[in-house]
Design an enzyme around this catalytic site. Structure first.
Site, PDB file in Angstrom:
ATOM      1  N   LYS A   7       0.831  -1.344  -0.038  1.00 17.05           N
ATOM      2  CA  LYS A   7      -0.015  -0.009   0.033  1.00 17.05           C
ATOM      3  C   LYS A   7       0.818   1.260   0.056  1.00 17.05           C
ATOM      4  O   LYS A   7       0.235   2.503  -0.104  1.00 17.05           O
ATOM      5  CB  LYS A   7      -1.116   0.064   1.011  1.00 17.05           C
ATOM      6  CG  LYS A   7      -0.167  -0.054   2.645  1.00 17.05           C
ATOM      7  CD  LYS A   7      -1.129   0.196   3.808  1.00 17.05           C
ATOM      8  CE  LYS A   7      -1.532   1.802   3.960  1.00 17.05           C
ATOM      9  NZ  LYS A   7      -1.692   2.068   5.111  1.00 17.05           N
ATOM     10  N   LYS A  49      -7.036   6.477  -3.795  1.00 19.40           N
ATOM     11  CA  LYS A  49      -5.952   6.447  -4.884  1.00 19.40           C
ATOM     12  C   LYS A  49      -6.299   5.750  -6.233  1.00 19.40           C
ATOM     13  O   LYS A  49      -5.550   5.665  -7.342  1.00 19.40           O
ATOM     14  CB  LYS A  49      -4.507   6.086  -4.339  1.00 19.40           C
ATOM     15  CG  LYS A  49      -4.105   6.912  -3.278  1.00 19.40           C
ATOM     16  CD  LYS A  49      -2.633   6.244  -2.688  1.00 19.40           C
ATOM     17  CE  LYS A  49      -2.207   7.421  -1.336  1.00 19.40           C
ATOM     18  NZ  LYS A  49      -3.228   7.532  -0.557  1.00 19.40           N
ATOM     19  N   TYR A  57       0.667   2.462  -7.240  1.00 24.56           N
ATOM     20  CA  TYR A  57      -0.251   2.042  -5.996  1.00 24.56           C
ATOM     21  C   TYR A  57      -1.848   2.058  -6.401  1.00 24.56           C
ATOM     22  O   TYR A  57      -2.501   1.350  -6.542  1.00 24.56           O
ATOM     23  CB  TYR A  57      -0.042   2.601  -5.020  1.00 24.56           C
ATOM     24  CG  TYR A  57      -1.134   2.068  -3.608  1.00 24.56           C
ATOM     25  CD1 TYR A  57      -1.381   0.633  -3.435  1.00 24.56           C
ATOM     26  CD2 TYR A  57      -1.385   3.055  -3.160  1.00 24.56           C
ATOM     27  CE1 TYR A  57      -2.056   0.369  -2.370  1.00 24.56           C
ATOM     28  CE2 TYR A  57      -2.704   2.824  -1.940  1.00 24.56           C
ATOM     29  CZ  TYR A  57      -2.625   1.474  -1.922  1.00 24.56           C
ATOM     30  OH  TYR A  57      -3.872   1.239  -0.865  1.00 24.56           O
ATOM     31  N   ASN A  89      -7.672   8.413   4.378  1.00 23.14           N
ATOM     32  CA  ASN A  89      -6.613   7.853   5.359  1.00 23.14           C
ATOM     33  C   ASN A  89      -7.026   7.544   6.639  1.00 23.14           C
ATOM     34  O   ASN A  89      -8.050   7.976   7.137  1.00 23.14           O
ATOM     35  CB  ASN A  89      -5.589   9.191   5.533  1.00 23.14           C
ATOM     36  CG  ASN A  89      -4.977   9.753   4.493  1.00 23.14           C
ATOM     37  OD1 ASN A  89      -4.050   9.197   4.251  1.00 23.14           O
ATOM     38  ND2 ASN A  89      -5.498  10.617   3.859  1.00 23.14           N
ATOM     39  N   GLU A 175       2.038  11.748  -5.802  1.00 19.76           N
ATOM     40  CA  GLU A 175       1.044  11.966  -4.584  1.00 19.76           C
ATOM     41  C   GLU A 175       0.169  13.095  -5.018  1.00 19.76           C
ATOM     42  O   GLU A 175       0.529  13.923  -6.075  1.00 19.76           O
ATOM     43  CB  GLU A 175       1.880  12.743  -3.448  1.00 19.76           C
ATOM     44  CG  GLU A 175       1.174  12.830  -2.285  1.00 19.76           C
ATOM     45  CD  GLU A 175       1.901  13.508  -1.246  1.00 19.76           C
ATOM     46  OE1 GLU A 175       1.780  12.792   0.150  1.00 19.76           O
ATOM     47  OE2 GLU A 175       3.021  13.984  -1.283  1.00 19.76           O
TER      48      GLU A 175
END
Length: 244
Positions: A7, A49, A57, A89, A175
């Site tokens: 992950k 994501k 990922y 998160n 990111e």
């Protein structure tokens, strides 16, 4: 429930073969085993994501989502039912920025990627309860998305390390500035309930009557961490961390 994954974004970028083996081939193995053994319900845990992925990922988790949704066509009527949950998160999980800020404040400074960055947050217990509830409600083929609050990374830093110097280091490769849990394209076949959204599969075998009591989403809807109507205060984040 299928929650195993490689992950961490940097680890997947560095080790793409392992990411594919674990997150894609591993997901296929779970699907095959569930169908072969007559498992009634299987829920895969996904991530924000997977939406419009910009890193490996996210791309592997998108593939896993697609496989779990379409696997319902392979299992056939009366066979295994497979769905996904997707959320942001988890407070205090391994690789989370929260333990990093707590560690860094001892030195009087914290590293900020970008002060504009926002993220969705929930606790591990909230995530587990959501998954278990969705397993009970699933028909097979849905992607369930909880309504959870957002917080700016700069506000999180102030909450955990007040008065510390902030060093801006820039966004890491792969990111995103803001998280996306439902894209505009997905919203066209998604519905809203009181505390979650349900992304319905766009396949012929899906019965639209499954979520007949829900509300359709408006044109142009996107569920993102920067436009989220729910925001965490510092006190609320501290409470989440205490419960984590």
């Amino acid at each position: 429930m299928h929650a195993a994954a490689l992950k961490q974004v940097p680890a997947c970028e560095y080790n793409p073969f392992e990411a594919v083996q674990t997150n894609i081939v591993g997901a296929k193995n779970v699907i095959d085993a569930a169908i072969d053994q007559g498992v009634k319900r299987v829920m895969a845990v996904s991530t924000d994501k997977a939406v419009n992925p910009v890193n490996l990922y996210g791309a592997t988790k998108l593939c896993a989502e697609k496989m779990f949704v379409q696997a319902n066509a392979y299992s056939g009527e009366g066979g295994a039912r497979l769905s996904c949950t997707r959320y942001g998160n988890v407070v205090g999980s391994r690789g989370s920025i929260i333990p990093l800020f707590i560690e860094q404040r001892r030195n009087g400074h914290v590293t900020i990627t970008d002060p504009r960055m926002t993220r969705f947050w929930l606790t591990l217990e909230q995530g587990v309860r959501f998954v278990m509830r969705c397993i009970q409600q699933m028909h097979g083929g849905e992607i369930f998305v909880p309504k959870i609050p957002s917080m700016k990374i700069s506000d999180l830093a102030e909450t955990l390390a007040p008065g510390c110097e902030r060093k801006q280091v820039g966004i890491r490769p792969g990111e995103k500035l803001h998280e996306v849990l439902i894209s505009e394209d997905e919203a066209r076949h998604s519905v809203e309930l009181e505390d979650m959204y349900v992304i319905q599969p766009a396949h012929a075998w899906w019965d639209r009557a499954h979520w007949a009591g829900s509300r359709s989403l408006p044109d142009g809807f996107r569920y993102t961490s920067d436009t989220n109507p729910q925001w965490l205060s510092s006190a609320e984040m501290r409470k989440l961390i205490e419960c984590a």
